[in-house]
Enzyme design. Structure first.
Site, PDB file in Angstrom:
ATOM      1  N   LYS A  11     -83.606  67.209  42.030  1.00 35.22           N
ATOM      2  CA  LYS A  11     -82.877  68.217  41.249  1.00 35.22           C
ATOM      3  C   LYS A  11     -82.314  69.336  42.138  1.00 35.22           C
ATOM      4  CE  LYS A  11     -85.523  67.411  36.986  1.00 35.22           C
ATOM      5  NZ  LYS A  11     -86.307  68.073  35.892  1.00 35.22           N
ATOM      6  N   TYR A  51     -79.886  64.157  29.013  1.00 39.29           N
ATOM      7  CA  TYR A  51     -80.999  64.847  28.368  1.00 39.29           C
ATOM      8  C   TYR A  51     -80.818  64.964  26.851  1.00 39.29           C
ATOM      9  CZ  TYR A  51     -83.365  66.152  32.717  1.00 39.29           C
ATOM     10  OH  TYR A  51     -84.073  66.134  33.906  1.00 39.29           O
ATOM     11  N   PHE A  59     -84.835  75.035  25.322  1.00 37.07           N
ATOM     12  CA  PHE A  59     -84.427  75.149  26.725  1.00 37.07           C
ATOM     13  C   PHE A  59     -83.265  74.226  27.089  1.00 37.07           C
ATOM     14  CE2 PHE A  59     -88.033  72.149  26.504  1.00 37.07           C
ATOM     15  CZ  PHE A  59     -87.462  71.013  27.073  1.00 37.07           C
ATOM     16  N   ARG A  87     -94.241  58.552  38.128  1.00 32.84           N
ATOM     17  CA  ARG A  87     -94.705  59.679  37.299  1.00 32.84           C
ATOM     18  C   ARG A  87     -95.935  60.336  37.951  1.00 32.84           C
ATOM     19  NH1 ARG A  87     -91.362  61.661  33.412  1.00 32.84           N
ATOM     20  NH2 ARG A  87     -93.233  62.601  32.537  1.00 32.84           N
ATOM     21  N   THR A  93     -95.080  68.066  34.531  1.00 35.53           N
ATOM     22  CA  THR A  93     -93.812  68.797  34.358  1.00 35.53           C
ATOM     23  C   THR A  93     -93.927  70.238  34.853  1.00 35.53           C
ATOM     24  OG1 THR A  93     -93.483  67.450  32.363  1.00 35.53           O
ATOM     25  CG2 THR A  93     -92.031  69.365  32.650  1.00 35.53           C
ATOM     26  N   ARG A 104     -94.190  67.793  42.645  1.00 36.76           N
ATOM     27  CA  ARG A 104     -94.020  69.063  41.927  1.00 36.76           C
ATOM     28  C   ARG A 104     -95.040  70.112  42.382  1.00 36.76           C
ATOM     29  NH1 ARG A 104     -92.566  66.237  36.112  1.00 36.76           N
ATOM     30  NH2 ARG A 104     -90.292  66.430  36.244  1.00 36.76           N
ATOM     31  N   ASN A 114     -88.109  72.018  38.511  1.00 37.48           N
ATOM     32  CA  ASN A 114     -89.294  71.275  38.956  1.00 37.48           C
ATOM     33  C   ASN A 114     -88.977  70.093  39.874  1.00 37.48           C
ATOM     34  OD1 ASN A 114     -88.271  69.613  37.028  1.00 37.48           O
ATOM     35  ND2 ASN A 114     -90.044  69.654  35.672  1.00 37.48           N
ATOM     36  N   HIS A 117     -86.893  64.320  38.675  1.00 37.96           N
ATOM     37  CA  HIS A 117     -86.980  63.601  37.398  1.00 37.96           C
ATOM     38  C   HIS A 117     -87.421  62.180  37.684  1.00 37.96           C
ATOM     39  CE1 HIS A 117     -85.892  61.733  33.572  1.00 37.96           C
ATOM     40  NE2 HIS A 117     -85.426  60.736  34.319  1.00 37.96           N
ATOM     41  N   GLU A 128     -81.116  54.885  32.062  1.00 35.25           N
ATOM     42  CA  GLU A 128     -80.792  55.944  33.037  1.00 35.25           C
ATOM     43  C   GLU A 128     -80.161  55.355  34.300  1.00 35.25           C
ATOM     44  OE1 GLU A 128     -84.358  58.913  31.458  1.00 35.25           O
ATOM     45  OE2 GLU A 128     -84.517  58.050  33.464  1.00 35.25           O
TER      46      GLU A 128
HETATM   47  P1  GDP Z   1     -90.508  65.424  32.533  1.00 42.08           P
HETATM   48  O1  GDP Z   1     -90.408  64.039  31.945  1.00 42.08           O
HETATM   49  O2  GDP Z   1     -91.817  65.681  33.238  1.00 42.08           O
HETATM   50  O3  GDP Z   1     -89.326  65.776  33.410  1.00 42.08           O
HETATM   51  O4  GDP Z   1     -90.520  66.477  31.316  1.00 42.08           O
HETATM   52  P2  GDP Z   1     -89.757  66.546  29.906  1.00 42.08           P
HETATM   53  O5  GDP Z   1     -89.098  65.236  29.560  1.00 42.08           O
HETATM   54  O6  GDP Z   1     -90.708  67.157  28.930  1.00 42.08           O
HETATM   55  O7  GDP Z   1     -88.617  67.644  30.167  1.00 42.08           O
HETATM   56  C1  GDP Z   1     -87.437  67.322  30.854  1.00 42.08           C
HETATM   57  C2  GDP Z   1     -87.082  68.475  31.759  1.00 42.08           C
HETATM   58  O8  GDP Z   1     -86.737  69.609  30.980  1.00 42.08           O
HETATM   59  C3  GDP Z   1     -88.197  68.972  32.676  1.00 42.08           C
HETATM   60  O9  GDP Z   1     -88.375  68.181  33.839  1.00 42.08           O
HETATM   61  C4  GDP Z   1     -87.734  70.371  32.994  1.00 42.08           C
HETATM   62  O10 GDP Z   1     -86.726  70.368  34.022  1.00 42.08           O
HETATM   63  C5  GDP Z   1     -87.109  70.785  31.677  1.00 42.08           C
HETATM   64  N1  GDP Z   1     -88.073  71.542  30.872  1.00 42.08           N
HETATM   65  C6  GDP Z   1     -89.158  71.063  30.188  1.00 42.08           C
HETATM   66  N2  GDP Z   1     -89.816  72.058  29.569  1.00 42.08           N
HETATM   67  C7  GDP Z   1     -89.119  73.199  29.860  1.00 42.08           C
HETATM   68  C8  GDP Z   1     -89.291  74.576  29.508  1.00 42.08           C
HETATM   69  O11 GDP Z   1     -90.224  74.952  28.791  1.00 42.08           O
HETATM   70  N3  GDP Z   1     -88.363  75.457  30.000  1.00 42.08           N
HETATM   71  C9  GDP Z   1     -87.315  75.049  30.780  1.00 42.08           C
HETATM   72  N4  GDP Z   1     -86.427  75.964  31.223  1.00 42.08           N
HETATM   73  N5  GDP Z   1     -87.116  73.770  31.129  1.00 42.08           N
HETATM   74  C10 GDP Z   1     -88.009  72.849  30.680  1.00 42.08           C
END
Ligand code: GDP
Length: 140
Positions: A11, A51, A59, A87, A93, A104, A114, A117, A128
């Site tokens: 990212k 997304y 967010f 993962r 996350t 991370r 973070n 992805h 994807e």
């Molecule tokens: P991942 O699968 O671990 O990447 O997590 P998720 O699918 O839950 O979320 C996708 C992405 O959205 C995350 O990797 C973060 O970049 C972003 N994200 C998730 N939760 C938050 C949050 O609470 N705030 C913000 N700003 N971004 C978030």
């Protein structure tokens, strides 16, 4: 265990800090092979499609802004059980909750910024990968 492919993104927070090689070193040390890779600037349309599952989340706008704020490196990773393995290698996350040694934990700045992805299941990995790579761009 079966050989799988998963989709990865390094990212903008990581490319901004010149960490592509550092992230790739962790990926390769875990036994995953980078079988496709390119550095791109994601368009807002690409980020919104990618997304879409998070569209209703508070967010979402911030996430699209972030993912289009600078270069990303999109990748296809291959290996035994690659989806779950990556993962694990990425970590939680929220980097404050990520295990020691994960990408991370070592590199991420916050729950939003973070660093990486990784696909969460075989079905999403296929979708994807197809969003960003043609079949002949993936060389295993
Ligand atoms: P991942 O699968 O671990 O990447 O997590 P998720 O699918 O839950 O979320 C996708 C992405 O959205 C995350 O990797 C973060 O970049 C972003 N994200 C998730 N939760 C938050 C949050 O609470 N705030 C913000 N700003 N971004 C978030």
């Amino acid at each position: 265990m079966a050989i799988e492919r998963t989709f990865s993104i390094i990212k903008p927070d990581a490319t901004a800090r010149n960490l592509t090689g550092a992230v790739n070193a962790i990926i390769e040390k875990a036994g995953l092979r980078i079988v496709a890779q390119k550095r791109i600037l994601m368009t807002r349309g690409q980020a919104e499609t990618f997304y879409a599952v998070h569209k209703a989340r508070p967010f979402f706008g911030e996430l699209v802004d972030f993912m289009t704020s600078g270069p990303v490196v999109v990748q296809v990773l291959e290996g035994e059980g690659a989806i779950l393995k990556y993962r694990d290698v990425m970590g939680a996350t929220d980097p404050s909750k990520a295990a020691e040694g994960t990408i991370r934990k070592v590199h991420a700045k916050s729950i939003g910024e973070n660093s990486v992805h990784g696909s969460d299941a075989a079905e999403t990995a296929a979708i994807e990968i197809a969003q960003f790579f043609a079949g002949n761009e993936i060389v295993g």
